[in-house]
Design a protein around this motif. Structure first.
Motif, PDB file in Angstrom:
ATOM      1  N   PRO A   1      42.681  30.445  35.758  1.00  0.00           N
ATOM      2  CA  PRO A   1      43.241  31.578  35.010  1.00  0.00           C
ATOM      3  C   PRO A   1      44.699  32.011  35.341  1.00  0.00           C
ATOM      4  CG  PRO A   1      40.974  32.372  35.472  1.00  0.00           C
ATOM      5  CD  PRO A   1      41.639  31.468  36.509  1.00  0.00           C
TER       6      PRO A   1
ATOM      7  N   ALA B   1      40.706  36.129  38.775  1.00  0.00           N
ATOM      8  CA  ALA B   1      40.816  36.533  37.068  1.00  0.00           C
ATOM      9  C   ALA B   1      41.961  37.148  36.631  1.00  0.00           C
ATOM     10  CB  ALA B   1      39.386  37.087  37.239  1.00  0.00           C
TER      11      ALA B   1
ATOM     12  N   THR C   1      36.603  37.684  30.269  1.00  0.00           N
ATOM     13  CA  THR C   1      36.550  37.202  30.123  1.00  0.00           C
ATOM     14  C   THR C   1      34.879  36.488  29.452  1.00  0.00           C
ATOM     15  OG1 THR C   1      37.275  36.356  31.881  1.00  0.00           O
ATOM     16  CG2 THR C   1      36.149  34.071  31.382  1.00  0.00           C
TER      17      THR C   1
END
Length: 489
Positions: free
Chosen positions: A12, A222, A231
């Motif tokens: 991400p 993340a 998320t």
């Protein structure tokens, strides 16, 4: 937006790329006999990268940050160090595998069978340092290093080994490799202890479910606790998943599709293989909830995560249990006749209508020592008559109420009007008619429904209703004798 790297993992935006773990099968295919120095394979040992991380860990260990953290976790000065140290621990683990292979290749000339007898890296390295380059390996005590059964196997194999004594330089190379492995292990334990202590403060509930190492990897990929909490749960278990199978010239490193850090966590790895894909989705949903609790700075003691971990362990244990065996039930007792579950007046009437008659009962009986009479049947067959017609046989002649013709009430009344009188229930003959012949009027219509008194009255009214009688004196009679007037008429 997520970054995609060919052969890597799905990363991400804002996330830190984690270090990929080295596959042991690839390391086993390496040939390090030609490498004379351990520093050529253990490049991380003594490097500036490792020294800087260890120095910062020492600094924050002596001067810890306050436990009450305010604001986003990403703004904490220790957050980047935790992520960096956690990734560095994977590099240290990879180098430990390579150093272990280095030691095995260089010690194999002395005791080549030892690596098949002792498979674990640390017991093997301790055994190598203890056995060293002794002329008689069977006399070296290995108590406290290996188990009794393994010690016996090693001693028996050492007595027949085909190995040779190592030169001084060869033994120094093996010894240097063992010392390098020991230093790497100490560095890994120091990093792991620091990450575990600080992750229990930054994300205690998340760490309680999947462990501190996995929690640090998830937050690092993340991009922080805030991004991880936002998320969706359906995407969390894909953090750390390989984009595709990567291959090198030395071998191939394959990872199961759609599996990431949660799949590699201890809570998922403790159950059988066939249930892990389903388990990682369940754990991924709970991990996101725990991260949102940590983001709100609630349950700082990790009680929420501990409770969830207990429930997950029970759920996964029950899910991995085999299905109960099917119980083979005995068949029910076979009945000769089908039981009638419904009774009552109609059922009894139907049963009575099909009951055997007295005549049939007499036919089924036979007299002892007497031949029964026979009657012609269909074709050449004969029918036995049994006791029918024999002395002592009794056949009911009275009308059987069970075998009477069933007539409805309306038809019964109609029949009575046609063939019965109003005062008697006796049936008339079938040749009776309502027509009668009289000598006066000839053909008359009789009414059988009238009673006898009514019929006499009707006849008198018809013949004598309008007539009168006159009294006259008879012949030879005196006055007062009467007679019928008009007698000669």
């Amino acid at each position: 937006m997520a970054e995609e790297e060919e052969g890597g993992i799905e990363l991400p935006s804002g996330g830190v790329k984690p270090t990929e773990e080295l596959d042991k099968s690839i390391v086993d295919k390496m040939d390090l006999k030609s490498v004379s120095e351990v520093g050529k394979v253990a490049k991380l040992l003594g490097s500036r990268k490792l020294e800087d991380v260890l120095k910062e860990i020492t600094h924050f260990t002596l001067n810890p940050s306050p436990k009450d953290i305010f604001g986003p976790v990403e703004e904490n000065p220790e957050y980047s160090l935790i992520v960096q140290a956690n990734n560095l621990s994977v590099d240290v683990e990879n180098e430990l595998l390579i150093v272990h292979k280095f030691i095995r290749d260089h010690y194999s000339p002395r005791f080549p069978e030892l690596e098949q007898l002792v498979l674990d890296p640390w017991p093997y390295m301790h055994a190598v340092l203890t056995l060293a380059n002794a002329p008689d390996l069977t006399k070296v005590p290995l108590h406290g290093i290996l188990g009794p059964a393994v010690i016996m196997t090693v001693s028996m194999t050492a007595s027949t080994t085909r190995g040779r004594l190592l030169s001084e330089q060869e033994w120094e190379t093996v010894k240097a490799g063992c010392e390098a492995a020991k230093d790497l292990k100490d560095s890994k334990e120091k990093i792991f202890t620091y990450v575990e202590s600080r992750m229990n403060i930054l994300a205690p509930n998340l760490s309680a479910i999947v462990g501190t190492s996995t929690a640090a990897k998830l937050l690092g990929v993340a991009g922080g606790l805030t991004a991880f909490a936002k998320t969706p749960a359906c995407n969390v278990y894909l953090f750390g998943a390989a984009r595709r199978t990567t291959s090198t010239g030395l071998g191939s490193h394959s990872q199961l599709r759609h599996t990431g850090f949660i799949y590699q966590s201890p809570i998922v790895q403790q159950i059988p293989q066939e249930y892990r894909l389903k388990a990682q989705r369940t754990v991924g949903a709970k991990v996101v909830l725990a991260a949102r609790i940590d983001l709100e700075r609630a349950s700082r003691d990790g009680s929420y995560g501990s409770g969830v971990r207990t429930k997950l362990d029970a759920h996964l244990k029950k899910m991995s249990e085999p299905a109960p065996l099917k119980v083979t039930k005995a068949l029910p007792r076979p009945d000769e006749t089908k039981k009638k579950r419904r009774g009552g007046r109609k059922a009894r009437a139907e049963k009575e209508s099909m009951e055997i008659t007295e005549l049939h009962k007499q036919q089924n009986r036979m007299a002892f020592g007497e031949a029964e009479e026979e009657a012609e049947g269909f074709g050449d067959e004969t029918i036995g008559m049994g006791m029918i017609g024999k002395s002592g046989s009794k056949v009911r002649l009275a009308t059987d109420q069970k075998s009477k013709l069933k007539v409805s009430k309306a038809n019964r009344l109609r029949t009575q009007l046609l063939g019965r009188s109003s005062t008697s229930s006796d049936a008339l003959s079938g040749t009776s008619t309502s027509l009668s012949f009289t000598p006066v009027q000839g053909l008359e219509i009789a009414t059988p429904s009238l009673s006898a008194a009514e019929r006499v009255k009707a006849a008198n009214d018809r013949w004598f209703k309008e007539g009168t009688f006159s009294h006259v004196a008879g012949k030879g009679a005196g006055t007062g004798a009467g007679g019928i007037l008009g007698k000669g008429l």
